[in-house]
Motif scaffolding. Sequence first.
Motif, PDB file in Angstrom:
ATOM      1  N   LEU A   1       0.864  -1.190   0.000  1.00 48.79           N
ATOM      2  CA  LEU A   1       0.000   0.000   0.000  1.00 48.79           C
ATOM      3  C   LEU A   1       0.893   1.229   0.000  1.00 48.79           C
ATOM      4  O   LEU A   1       1.757   1.370   0.875  1.00 48.79           O
ATOM      5  CB  LEU A   1      -0.892  -0.021   1.249  1.00 48.79           C
TER       6      LEU A   1
ATOM      7  N   ALA B   1     -14.029   1.203  -5.438  1.00 46.70           N
ATOM      8  CA  ALA B   1     -12.951   2.085  -4.982  1.00 46.70           C
ATOM      9  C   ALA B   1     -12.079   2.513  -6.163  1.00 46.70           C
ATOM     10  O   ALA B   1     -11.713   1.681  -6.995  1.00 46.70           O
ATOM     11  CB  ALA B   1     -12.093   1.371  -3.948  1.00 46.70           C
ATOM     12  N   LEU B   2     -11.746   3.820  -6.231  1.00 48.66           N
ATOM     13  CA  LEU B   2     -10.759   4.274  -7.211  1.00 48.66           C
ATOM     14  C   LEU B   2      -9.382   3.878  -6.703  1.00 48.66           C
ATOM     15  O   LEU B   2      -8.989   4.248  -5.586  1.00 48.66           O
ATOM     16  CB  LEU B   2     -10.853   5.796  -7.393  1.00 48.66           C
TER      17      LEU B   2
ATOM     18  N   ILE C   1      -0.109   9.682   3.593  1.00 44.85           N
ATOM     19  CA  ILE C   1      -1.379  10.310   3.228  1.00 44.85           C
ATOM     20  C   ILE C   1      -1.060  11.352   2.170  1.00 44.85           C
ATOM     21  O   ILE C   1      -0.183  12.200   2.381  1.00 44.85           O
ATOM     22  CB  ILE C   1      -2.065  10.981   4.431  1.00 44.85           C
TER      23      ILE C   1
ATOM     24  N   LEU D   1      -1.818   1.481  -4.675  1.00 48.60           N
ATOM     25  CA  LEU D   1      -1.090   0.239  -4.409  1.00 48.60           C
ATOM     26  C   LEU D   1       0.244   0.269  -5.148  1.00 48.60           C
ATOM     27  O   LEU D   1       0.319   0.686  -6.307  1.00 48.60           O
ATOM     28  CB  LEU D   1      -1.917  -0.953  -4.890  1.00 48.60           C
TER      29      LEU D   1
ATOM     30  N   ILE E   1     -11.990  11.197   1.220  1.00 52.01           N
ATOM     31  CA  ILE E   1     -11.076  10.205   0.662  1.00 52.01           C
ATOM     32  C   ILE E   1     -11.382  10.052  -0.833  1.00 52.01           C
ATOM     33  O   ILE E   1     -12.530   9.795  -1.204  1.00 52.01           O
ATOM     34  CB  ILE E   1     -11.229   8.839   1.356  1.00 52.01           C
ATOM     35  N   HIS E   2     -10.378  10.206  -1.670  1.00 57.21           N
ATOM     36  CA  HIS E   2     -10.554  10.184  -3.119  1.00 57.21           C
ATOM     37  C   HIS E   2     -10.159   8.834  -3.716  1.00 57.21           C
ATOM     38  O   HIS E   2     -10.867   8.277  -4.539  1.00 57.21           O
ATOM     39  CB  HIS E   2      -9.717  11.304  -3.735  1.00 57.21           C
ATOM     40  N   HIS E   3      -9.027   8.295  -3.315  1.00 58.23           N
ATOM     41  CA  HIS E   3      -8.560   6.997  -3.809  1.00 58.23           C
ATOM     42  C   HIS E   3      -7.490   6.452  -2.884  1.00 58.23           C
ATOM     43  O   HIS E   3      -7.082   7.123  -1.932  1.00 58.23           O
ATOM     44  CB  HIS E   3      -7.994   7.129  -5.236  1.00 58.23           C
ATOM     45  N   PHE E   4      -7.058   5.231  -3.143  1.00 62.44           N
ATOM     46  CA  PHE E   4      -5.823   4.766  -2.504  1.00 62.44           C
ATOM     47  C   PHE E   4      -4.934   4.172  -3.572  1.00 62.44           C
ATOM     48  O   PHE E   4      -5.375   3.856  -4.682  1.00 62.44           O
ATOM     49  CB  PHE E   4      -6.088   3.811  -1.340  1.00 62.44           C
TER      50      PHE E   4
ATOM     51  N   HIS F   1      -0.211   4.831  -0.616  1.00 62.09           N
ATOM     52  CA  HIS F   1      -0.812   5.970   0.083  1.00 62.09           C
ATOM     53  C   HIS F   1      -2.332   5.949   0.000  1.00 62.09           C
ATOM     54  O   HIS F   1      -2.914   5.263  -0.841  1.00 62.09           O
ATOM     55  CB  HIS F   1      -0.281   7.311  -0.455  1.00 62.09           C
ATOM     56  N   VAL F   2      -2.945   6.705   0.906  1.00 63.11           N
ATOM     57  CA  VAL F   2      -4.367   7.042   0.838  1.00 63.11           C
ATOM     58  C   VAL F   2      -4.429   8.506   0.448  1.00 63.11           C
ATOM     59  O   VAL F   2      -3.673   9.328   0.974  1.00 63.11           O
ATOM     60  CB  VAL F   2      -5.056   6.837   2.196  1.00 63.11           C
TER      61      VAL F   2
ATOM     62  N   ILE G   1      -6.489  12.113  -0.058  1.00 61.59           N
ATOM     63  CA  ILE G   1      -7.611  12.941   0.392  1.00 61.59           C
ATOM     64  C   ILE G   1      -7.630  14.216  -0.425  1.00 61.59           C
ATOM     65  O   ILE G   1      -6.606  14.894  -0.549  1.00 61.59           O
ATOM     66  CB  ILE G   1      -7.467  13.293   1.894  1.00 61.59           C
TER      67      ILE G   1
END
Lengths: 137, 137
Positions: A5, A127-128, A53, A82, A77-80, A7-8, A10
């Motif tokens: 992972l 999820a985007l 983040i 990988l 939250i917009h996307h995460f 980042h997440v 925003i």
Amino acid sequence: MITGLNHVSIVVPSLAAATRRLEAVYGLKVGEAKVNEQQGVRLAYAELGNARIELMEPTRPDSPVSKFLERNPAGGIHHFCLNVDSVDATSREMAQKGVRILGDGSPQRNVHGERIAFVHPKDFLGALVEFEETGRS
Amino acid sequence: MITGLNHVSIVVPSLAAATRRLEAVYGLKVGEAKVNEQQGVRLAYAELGNARIELMEPTRPDSPVSKFLERNPAGGIHHFCLNVDSVDATSREMAQKGVRILGDGSPQRNVHGERIAFVHPKDFLGALVEFEETGRS
């Protein structure tokens, strides 16, 4: 192949205000802001140790992020993202399995010059999801 | 103190279907499903190495997650979870800085018995954020 992972992300109405808040209230350190002209966003990252983040503020009204902010004026939250070993190989493998990769097929790069791709939310549980090819964990 | 990113959580209409998809299309391994009666959700985790993707399916109509699914029938990103050294100490410190911690003030636990707390989205840039106290990175 998915390797972690990254980042997440925003979307925020003000990158400067979001940076101040994460630093003053949550004790996080936010790095220098940079602009991605291709995507029409100003970005900065809060380091969490094992991941980050991402904070994104639109730089122009026709940015996809502007539309998100119209629907979510306070941000959200917009996307995460990988980590993958290879954006090209992973995107190709996913496409063969029916996954839609967003855009016109031309390579996209983030503010660090790293190869990225986005998966259609309908093909990842709503999820985007971004794929990023990076040496970072 | 925030020490890392624990997971990104996705609400899905079917945990079984989401598990099959992440395994068959994305090559991820999803662990055994467990039920959190307190929160009215059935959960499972896809391991990413440095963090995880949490999948949540509501177990009853009055679950907060059911309401999310009504607004997002195909599913979507629900929250993300930050590791903290102490849920109590971090929640207390945040509350002193004006951050609203959700719930009635009584301790909440996840399916692993670990202490958790949720921050009001309006106090974290529009994002629902969970704190988890865990030995895992």
